[in-house]
Write a protein that holds these residues in place. Sequence first.
Motif, PDB file in Angstrom:
ATOM      1  N   ALA A  20      -4.866   3.413  -6.041  1.00 46.51           N
ATOM      2  CA  ALA A  20      -5.182   3.532  -4.640  1.00 46.51           C
ATOM      3  C   ALA A  20      -5.252   2.171  -3.734  1.00 46.51           C
ATOM      4  N   ALA A  40      -2.167   1.568  -1.553  1.00 43.69           N
ATOM      5  CA  ALA A  40      -2.280   2.396  -0.568  1.00 43.69           C
ATOM      6  C   ALA A  40      -3.221   2.278   0.415  1.00 43.69           C
ATOM      7  N   SER A  84      -2.409   1.095   3.974  1.00 41.32           N
ATOM      8  CA  SER A  84      -2.895   1.851   5.307  1.00 41.32           C
ATOM      9  C   SER A  84      -3.358   0.643   6.502  1.00 41.32           C
ATOM     10  N   PRO A 135       5.433   0.846   1.811  1.00 44.24           N
ATOM     11  CA  PRO A 135       5.290   1.720   3.263  1.00 44.24           C
ATOM     12  C   PRO A 135       6.577   1.963   3.845  1.00 44.24           C
ATOM     13  N   ASN A 168       1.485  -0.911  -7.583  1.00 41.44           N
ATOM     14  CA  ASN A 168       1.945   0.284  -8.136  1.00 41.44           C
ATOM     15  C   ASN A 168       2.535   0.293  -9.604  1.00 41.44           C
ATOM     16  N   GLY A 198      -8.632   8.558   1.389  1.00 43.92           N
ATOM     17  CA  GLY A 198      -8.431   8.229  -0.214  1.00 43.92           C
ATOM     18  C   GLY A 198      -9.081   8.721  -1.255  1.00 43.92           C
ATOM     19  N   THR A 232       2.548  14.059   4.388  1.00 43.73           N
ATOM     20  CA  THR A 232       3.315  12.792   4.462  1.00 43.73           C
ATOM     21  C   THR A 232       4.295  12.529   5.120  1.00 43.73           C
TER      22      THR A 232
END
Lengths: 336, 373, 346
Positions: free
Chosen positions: B300, B303, B307, A157, B359, B246, A270
């Motif tokens: 997902a 991600a 988050s 990230p 990933n 999501g 994004t």
Amino acid sequence: MRAGKSRSLGNFILYRTSISVVTIFAASVISFIIIQLPPGDFVSSYVAQLSQTGAIGSTESIEQLRRDYGLDQPMVVRYLRWAAGAIRGDFGMSLQWNREVSGLIGEYMGLTLMLAVLGLLLAWGLALPIGLYNAMYRGSMGDYAFSAFGMIGIAVPNFLLALFALFIGFRYFNADLGAIHSPRYVDAPWSVGRFFDALWHMLVPALILALAIMSRLVRVLRANLLDEMSRPYVVTARAKGMRELTLVLKYPLRLALNPFVSTIGLTLPTLISGSIIVSMVLNIPTLGPLLLQALQGQDMFLASAILLILSTLAVVGTLLSDLLLSWIDPRIRLES
Amino acid sequence: MVPQTDNGNEMPPATLPVLSPGALFRRRFLRHRLAVVSAIVVALFYLVVAFADFLAYSDPTASNSQRALVPPQPIHFFDDGRFAPHVHGLERTRNPETYGLEYVADEAQTIPVVFFARGYEYRLLGLIPADRHLLGTEGAPAETSLFLLGADEQGRDLFSRIALAIRTSLLIGLAAVAVSIAAGIFFGTISGFYGGMVDLFIQRAIEILRSIPTIPLWMGLAAAIPPTWGITLVYFTVTLIIALVGWTQLARELRGRIMSLRGEDFVVAAELSGAGPGRIMFVHLLPQTTSHIIATTTLAIPAMIASETALGFLGLGLRPPAISLGVLLSTAQSLQNVALYSWMLIPAIPTAIVIIAFNFLGDGLRDAADPGG
Amino acid sequence: MRRIRVARAAEKHGVNADPIVQVRDLTVDFDTVEGRIRAVDGISFDVLPRRTLGVVGESGCGKSVTAQAIMRIEDERTCRLGGSIVLRRGEDTLDLLGLDRDSTQMRELRGGDIGFIFQEPMTSFSPVHTIGNQIIEAVRLHFNLGKPEAAQRAIEQLRDVGMPNPEHIMNQYAWELSGGLRQRAMIAMALVCGPRLLIADEPTTALDVTTQAQVLTLLAELQDRHDMALMLITHDLGVVAAAADDVAIMYLGCIVERGPAASIFRDSMHPYTQLLLESLPSLTRRRRGALKAIGGTVPRAANRPGGCPFHTRCPSAISGVCDRVLPGPTQVAEHHVVNCHLHDPQ
Ligand SMILES: Nc1ncnc2c1ncn2[C@@H]1O[C@H](COP(=O)(O)OP(=O)(O)O)[C@@H](O)[C@H]1O
Ligand code: SF4
Ligand SMILES: [Mg+2]
């Protein structure tokens, strides 16, 4: 034929624009509601603040304050008032700053846009040659290296990257990545020199921001190019006697650009999210840190204005990229 | 006319071993070495999730101002040439020049580090009361003497806190994915199955949701969580907030799959034999998309973890006293901390590793599920 | 099927003229996941000036790959070529396999001396560039002309192939045209630089029957008008019967029989050719049921049978010989060569 074509292009623009308007409307409702969600309102936290400092307002003045800000009205009325103002560019007053929200936002907008646009340009500018290289020399060491590196770029990230960069910058270069003005420009008014100085200092933050998007674009472009390079029209062009590089640039790249352009629309939200969080980590004075402060201080007019503006930026950007796409790909206009 | 084979022009393949779709999927997946390695890494992380308290050696909430900001401590494996892992005792002093606090090792004091030591009490897997930990110290409590990765500003051991933070963050990732999947499957399937107005409406809603930048949206929502709420409620709400965006990705992908399957013979056959739409959707169509769901889910989860970490980092997600990777990283927000107490950045490393591994794993799964795409 | 041949002076298509292209022992191998596959196994043939060579064979027998080898547009990543392809330019000869694919010389030949028409005119044009753009590009790759002159030449060429309203077509995209017009545009693009050899790879396969006949007639007329050699590749022996002067019959990467069309159709020698001819409705008056005359299926290139490639399906196979020894070429009439043990003098 010509007339029919331009009419369908007109329809397409009309359709996409109306979708965008609906989206912006929805975003405005969401922005407004979110800000109303926390229990209590700005006035109560303002009063709490005042009572801490000892300057306790009387009940009447509190009520007066509420009326001034229209907090005694029902939600719908408040929304309509707010929205009507927003359309005229009047977002009300920031209570934290005791200033017009629009002026405040205008002040922070420059750097916000600079970071986002620079990030987008870097992502594009780097993704094109890298994607082209990876496709033309697929299976080479360079292709593998870029692809593996890209996976990491996509996965990690933004804010972690920014954090690592901040650490490395400080540890090994003794540089504060968040400082985007050289000392002599810190308090200077905007000028060409200050602009380029800021642009230069923005390079590393923009690179951090661009990395994930660039990696994603490289993947898309590489896959599309490989797809296109095996198509019959490429063989036709080769059979005409075209030089290989010219050929790849004119045909497959040209076609691979379409999905590429359509990805840009998707990456804008994004990008804006990323620029917010990167500038918060690095403490760059963009709308990001301003939004965080506003949310923490329940400065609702400021916060909702920023939310709305960020969403609008993303939506308008997506719209532009869609229109660009319909312009470069004649087939799109016919499909819709 | 030249005679042709039955299917027009393609020659039938010579004898190839016939593999079931599942076996093909496994075979294709195992070819991705990076994905296999990543699967192992992810599995290890979930072992940490299951045995976080066992791996931690100090009570992650026990603050101790005498041990604030202890830097990572070297561990010595040999004592007089004999294998005997130990650390030295800590002496707190003030630097005579900078007046900053410093910790020096007391070479004379040797604290053995042992396996399966007794420590703070916890419930193994949330059920069995236990007080054994993988590591521990003898002679002095671990809370005051063992700081493998250093301590935070309240003197709490970072190693132990990271173990628990991994548990929280990875579980919240799973929970948010579960919610997303449920919503994505529901909306994606009915959107793809019914088409028409239902589809139009759902797709527009998704489009709108996706064109709003997520971070500001989350920030707004998370800021609306009242400070008075308890950890569990916040935990739950943060999960929902993360899942809110999501689900759209999965819903889109499922819709596409369902739409293309919609016209296939077996669906028509099911319809003719009188199966209702619900049955067709969830009994006939959905199972056909399992491999896609698995791959999308795997992509997902990281991600979602990212988050949570981002929100926690901003101080808007989970808040102390909750322990999550985001909460741990939020102390690294100031440049001063990054510069002076760089070990506070250590939680970023497992965060990055687990996200990358997930990933690669998801990528391998997706390739295996859909070799063409 | 009616002969589409346009009457010509006899000396114009002499069998004894010097060939434009001489292919000798051409092999084409592909590196695939299954290992190295031999798609073309040492074939030899000549393309004679102003004559039409029909190359016939079932799908997958290596026709396209052969054509691509002549153009040097093979897939450079996986494809390996062997043997020689000698092109005659005036007094000079040039081995195309000795040239670098992307060299100036090869690019001059490609599209200049040799034109190419593809099977699928739809996908063979870029969908985002106009027809005009793509033809003008072809002109300017080989002639030092400005845009307007090149456009003029493109329009003339479109008119030459019988395109209605060529100025308008120039601004259209391939997907806006009908199949027949698209193929005409393709032909115009292949001819616009005045090639001496036109290679047409299944030019009519994607078209409906009426359009097929029109395109074949057009090709024959153009060949006459421009004095070109034509290499007409097809899986349809009927097309060859109607249009070719010379015929090469391919099976599994080999040319099993070749020679002047008249000789082949009158006295076919190879069992495979004979079966093909028997299954040709218009020549034998058999009905469609005859299509399955040849039993069995073509083996995959990956596991080519040893000996004669056709022995797995040949009704006259001599066991112990045909499955062991690859039959060599035997001349059975003037320019008529057959590869079959039945006609091997030994
Ligand atoms: N790019 C390629 N990679 C591997 N094998 C190929 C490739 N192109 C063609 N082949 C093989 O070469 C053989 C001949 O193909 P082709 O020349 O296209 O046949 P056709 O006679 O139908 O035109 C086929 O068996 C095919 O398997
Ligand atoms: S060589 Fe033998 S198998 Fe081959 S075609 Fe002749 S007779 Fe048949
Ligand atoms: Mg072919």
